[in-house]
Scaffold this motif. Structure first.
Motif, PDB file in Angstrom:
ATOM      1  N   ASP A  88       0.812  -1.218   0.000  1.00 45.31           N
ATOM      2  CA  ASP A  88       0.000   0.000   0.000  1.00 45.31           C
ATOM      3  C   ASP A  88       0.843   1.266   0.000  1.00 45.31           C
ATOM      4  N   GLY A  89       2.186   1.132  -0.034  1.00 44.77           N
ATOM      5  CA  GLY A  89       3.056   2.297  -0.068  1.00 44.77           C
ATOM      6  C   GLY A  89       3.271   2.958   1.276  1.00 44.77           C
ATOM      7  N   ARG A  90       2.926   2.309   2.355  1.00 44.81           N
ATOM      8  CA  ARG A  90       3.025   2.894   3.703  1.00 44.81           C
ATOM      9  C   ARG A  90       4.358   2.461   4.334  1.00 44.81           C
ATOM     10  N   ILE A  91       5.435   3.028   3.810  1.00 45.57           N
ATOM     11  CA  ILE A  91       6.789   2.567   4.136  1.00 45.57           C
ATOM     12  C   ILE A  91       7.162   2.845   5.589  1.00 45.57           C
ATOM     13  N   LEU A  92       6.851   4.026   6.079  1.00 47.03           N
ATOM     14  CA  LEU A  92       7.232   4.358   7.452  1.00 47.03           C
ATOM     15  C   LEU A  92       6.490   3.500   8.458  1.00 47.03           C
ATOM     16  N   GLU A  93       5.228   3.220   8.168  1.00 44.90           N
ATOM     17  CA  GLU A  93       4.473   2.336   9.056  1.00 44.90           C
ATOM     18  C   GLU A  93       5.023   0.915   9.005  1.00 44.90           C
ATOM     19  N   ALA A  94       5.424   0.490   7.820  1.00 44.71           N
ATOM     20  CA  ALA A  94       6.022  -0.844   7.693  1.00 44.71           C
ATOM     21  C   ALA A  94       7.305  -0.936   8.511  1.00 44.71           C
ATOM     22  N   ALA A  95       8.120   0.123   8.455  1.00 41.69           N
ATOM     23  CA  ALA A  95       9.367   0.129   9.224  1.00 41.69           C
ATOM     24  C   ALA A  95       9.085   0.066  10.719  1.00 41.69           C
ATOM     25  N   SER A  96       8.086   0.796  11.179  1.00 44.22           N
ATOM     26  CA  SER A  96       7.740   0.768  12.605  1.00 44.22           C
ATOM     27  C   SER A  96       7.284  -0.625  13.023  1.00 44.22           C
ATOM     28  N   LEU A  97       6.505  -1.275  12.167  1.00 41.26           N
ATOM     29  CA  LEU A  97       6.024  -2.616  12.494  1.00 41.26           C
ATOM     30  C   LEU A  97       7.169  -3.623  12.505  1.00 41.26           C
ATOM     31  N   MET A  98       8.109  -3.469  11.576  1.00 41.02           N
ATOM     32  CA  MET A  98       9.284  -4.343  11.584  1.00 41.02           C
ATOM     33  C   MET A  98      10.034  -4.239  12.899  1.00 41.02           C
ATOM     34  N   HIS A  99      10.174  -3.023  13.399  1.00 43.77           N
ATOM     35  CA  HIS A  99      10.944  -2.800  14.615  1.00 43.77           C
ATOM     36  C   HIS A  99      10.223  -3.293  15.873  1.00 43.77           C
ATOM     37  N   GLU A 100       8.945  -3.578  15.783  1.00 46.04           N
ATOM     38  CA  GLU A 100       8.258  -4.124  16.947  1.00 46.04           C
ATOM     39  C   GLU A 100       8.802  -5.490  17.337  1.00 46.04           C
ATOM     40  N   THR A 101       9.324  -6.224  16.354  1.00 44.24           N
ATOM     41  CA  THR A 101       9.858  -7.562  16.636  1.00 44.24           C
ATOM     42  C   THR A 101      11.360  -7.656  16.416  1.00 44.24           C
ATOM     43  N   ASN A 102      11.918  -6.794  15.583  1.00 42.33           N
ATOM     44  CA  ASN A 102      13.332  -6.912  15.211  1.00 42.33           C
ATOM     45  C   ASN A 102      14.032  -5.567  15.345  1.00 42.33           C
ATOM     46  N   PRO A 103      14.910  -5.410  16.332  1.00 46.72           N
ATOM     47  CA  PRO A 103      15.630  -4.151  16.487  1.00 46.72           C
ATOM     48  C   PRO A 103      16.642  -3.864  15.375  1.00 46.72           C
ATOM     49  N   LEU A 104      16.982  -4.856  14.533  1.00 43.88           N
ATOM     50  CA  LEU A 104      17.998  -4.670  13.485  1.00 43.88           C
ATOM     51  C   LEU A 104      17.513  -5.226  12.141  1.00 43.88           C
ATOM     52  N   PRO A 105      16.392  -4.755  11.621  1.00 46.77           N
ATOM     53  CA  PRO A 105      15.844  -5.372  10.400  1.00 46.77           C
ATOM     54  C   PRO A 105      16.696  -5.176   9.158  1.00 46.77           C
ATOM     55  N   GLU A 106      17.345  -4.026   9.034  1.00 44.43           N
ATOM     56  CA  GLU A 106      18.154  -3.784   7.838  1.00 44.43           C
ATOM     57  C   GLU A 106      19.374  -4.699   7.801  1.00 44.43           C
ATOM     58  N   ILE A 107      19.821  -5.141   8.973  1.00 45.51           N
ATOM     59  CA  ILE A 107      20.962  -6.055   9.042  1.00 45.51           C
ATOM     60  C   ILE A 107      20.512  -7.487   8.794  1.00 45.51           C
ATOM     61  N   CYS A 108      19.422  -7.888   9.438  1.00 45.09           N
ATOM     62  CA  CYS A 108      18.913  -9.243   9.201  1.00 45.09           C
ATOM     63  C   CYS A 108      18.464  -9.421   7.757  1.00 45.09           C
ATOM     64  N   GLY A 109      17.932  -8.367   7.149  1.00 45.63           N
ATOM     65  CA  GLY A 109      17.545  -8.459   5.742  1.00 45.63           C
ATOM     66  C   GLY A 109      18.717  -8.744   4.832  1.00 45.63           C
ATOM     67  N   ARG A 110      19.930  -8.399   5.285  1.00 48.39           N
ATOM     68  CA  ARG A 110      21.130  -8.637   4.491  1.00 48.39           C
ATOM     69  C   ARG A 110      21.805  -9.973   4.798  1.00 48.39           C
ATOM     70  N   VAL A 111      21.841 -10.359   6.066  1.00 50.87           N
ATOM     71  CA  VAL A 111      22.685 -11.497   6.435  1.00 50.87           C
ATOM     72  C   VAL A 111      21.918 -12.750   6.840  1.00 50.87           C
ATOM     73  N   CYS A 112      20.613 -12.665   7.019  1.00 55.57           N
ATOM     74  CA  CYS A 112      19.860 -13.865   7.379  1.00 55.57           C
ATOM     75  C   CYS A 112      19.842 -14.848   6.208  1.00 55.57           C
ATOM     76  N   PRO A 113      19.884 -16.150   6.495  1.00 52.71           N
ATOM     77  CA  PRO A 113      19.687 -17.162   5.442  1.00 52.71           C
ATOM     78  C   PRO A 113      18.189 -17.363   5.211  1.00 52.71           C
ATOM     79  N   GLN A 114      17.564 -16.403   4.523  1.00 58.32           N
ATOM     80  CA  GLN A 114      16.105 -16.464   4.364  1.00 58.32           C
ATOM     81  C   GLN A 114      15.645 -17.758   3.693  1.00 58.32           C
ATOM     82  N   ASP A 115      16.510 -18.327   2.841  1.00 60.70           N
ATOM     83  CA  ASP A 115      16.123 -19.571   2.171  1.00 60.70           C
ATOM     84  C   ASP A 115      15.886 -20.700   3.159  1.00 60.70           C
ATOM     85  N   ARG A 116      16.506 -20.625   4.341  1.00 59.53           N
ATOM     86  CA  ARG A 116      16.313 -21.654   5.359  1.00 59.53           C
ATOM     87  C   ARG A 116      15.330 -21.220   6.439  1.00 59.53           C
TER      88      ARG A 116
END
Length: 470
Positions: free
Chosen positions: A74-102
């Protein structure tokens, strides 16, 4: 046009473009590009909102993935970022280094079809980066300071996640670390082509804006006594990681040209962090490099060796590719960049020449046997020994905690492997045998994923808040 709930029928799975191989191996910049807004929204729209979000369950921090995918759509980027941070204090880092395939992507309902999973990791990374570029910061306007103070030992992912959650609870957080920059192995161990160090510096800015205080270049036990922290603060969190490499006791490991993975990666990254990086202390140009180990650390060694000008890089792993512990994405990147993989080979010895330099690795072929515990066990095949020529050997067999003496001297119980024991005998989650000392991350689990360290730091902060504010 298909119904928006079935957008995956019309729009295939796409990831951001990567830098061409011929270009990326010439330097250390991140190889993944960024989505543009229409691409991110389109990819987020592929989520079928299956009602039983396996992706959320498979995520170690249990991100609200379908919910923030809908916000992105829906294009609500800032709200999406706030929701990400409710569970993950480092989402930009996990988005890069997590093995999402597993993890999340591997559990996506669409992954079980021919359509391919939603590109969750790439969207997580893009949303956080974009929100921070737009000036998003955590909203602490309703936080009330409690007057409580916590010392955090270690500025790695567990410590950073803990600091974030403490500040959201109105608890002061002072983070001590022996390095000159935050991040631990995020900064000094993971190569820049996987995680640009500017990303970690931005997270430092965010945390400092939240009121976290970093006391860097201060090693606990050398520059400040651990007992002083216990006396001066209401609680202490220990997130010191796992830095002791697993020694396979291979004959020949003392030869010139044999390196252990972590000193190799840290040494190279510290060089690159300088304003005017000097020549590498690792002379790999034109040499045959053999990497022993199939985890993500081994993949980092593979790809770093390529960038150091190795003539060839061969990665040896004792099981098959399906049983590799490393991310399939990182294995693919290694292969794209010219690494050769030799599976079902067990190293037996490192061989040297008359000058004490590496000349080869002796290996034996293995066959895999089901041991009944879900993991195939390698058994050596008699008569299959052979040599693989090498000028350089990097041992990447994993890491163990390095418990400091000051832990036991303050009554913190350790297990036989040197890991801090937490949550036992009715204590709070992540609480050690000392009531005011908590711990999490690799020094509790052994070497594990960044996202699980983030989870531990987050949960430990909740336990400390329960102890201090109840």
């Amino acid at each position: 046009m298909a119904d928006k709930h079935f957008q995956f029928l019309d729009l295939p799975r796409q990831t951001p473009r990567t830098v061409p191989v011929q270009v990326r191996v010439m330097g250390y910049g991140e190889i993944a590009g960024d989505f543009a807004m229409p691409q991110a929204s389109g990819q987020a729209g592929r989520c079928i909102d299956c009602g039983n979000p396996y992706c959320e369950h498979a995520c170690p921090v249990h991100n609200y993935i379908p919910n923030w995918l809908k916000l992105v759509q829906d294009g609500r980027i800032l709200e999406a970022a706030s929701l990400m941070h409710e569970t993950n204090p480092l989402p930009e880092i996990c988005g890069r280094v997590c093995p999402q395939d597993r993890l999340c992507e591997g559990a996506c309902t669409l992954e079980q079809t021919a359509f391919g999973s939603v590109t969750i990791g790439s969207i997580e990374r893009w949303v956080t980066d974009e929100a921070l570029r737009q000036g998003w910061r955590p909203d602490l306007s309703r936080v009330r300071e409690t007057g409580k103070r916590v010392a955090i030992v270690g500025a790695g992912p567990a410590g950073l996640a803990c600091a974030d959650r403490l500040r959201r609870a109105g608890i002061a957080a002072d983070v001590y670390d022996r390095q000159s920059e935050i991040g631990g192995l995020l900064t000094f161990g993971i190569p820049p082509f996987k995680l640009d160090k500017g990303v970690v510096r931005t997270r430092r800015d965010v945390l400092e804006g939240m009121g976290v205080r970093f006391l860097l270049g201060r090693e606990v036990g050398r520059d400040v006594e651990f007992g002083q922290l216990v006396d001066d603060y209401d609680a202490v969190f220990v997130g010191t990681g796992a830095y002791t490499y697993v020694d396979a006791q291979l004959p020949g490991r003392q030869l010139h040209g044999v390196h252990d993975a972590l000193p190799f990666l840290i040494g190279n990254t510290e060089r690159l962090l300088r304003d005017d990086p000097p020549e590498s202390a690792f002379d790999f140009h034109g040499k045959r490099v053999v990497v022993l180990g199939g985890g993500d650390t081994g993949m980092d060694c593979n790809r770093t060796s390529i960038r150091l000008g190795a003539k060839s890089v061969t990665c040896i792993y004792r099981r098959d590719e399906a049983n590799m512990p490393g991310s399939a994405r990182e294995v693919g990147y290694s292969r794209d960049e010219g690494v050769e993989f030799l599976f079902q080979r067990q190293p037996l010895a490192i061989l040297g020449d008359d000058d004490g330099k590496v000349r080869a690795v002796r290996v034996v072929e293995t066959e895999l046997v089901d041991a009944g515990d879900g993991r195939m066990r390698p058994h050596n095949v008699e008569g299959s020994e052979h040599e693989i020529e090498a000028d350089v050997v990097i041992q990447a067999f994993g890491f163990l905690p390095s418990p400091a003496d000051w832990l036991s001297s303050h009554g913190v119980a350790l297990d036989a492997a040197g890991r801090i024991v937490t949550g036992e005998n009715g204590s709070l989650p992540h609480q050690s045998s000392h009531a005011r000392i908590f711990a999490g991350g690799d020094n509790v689990r052994g070497a594990d994923l960044v996202v699980r360290a983030v989870y531990d730091g987050r949960e430990a902060a909740g336990s400390m808040a329960q102890l201090l504010l109840s």
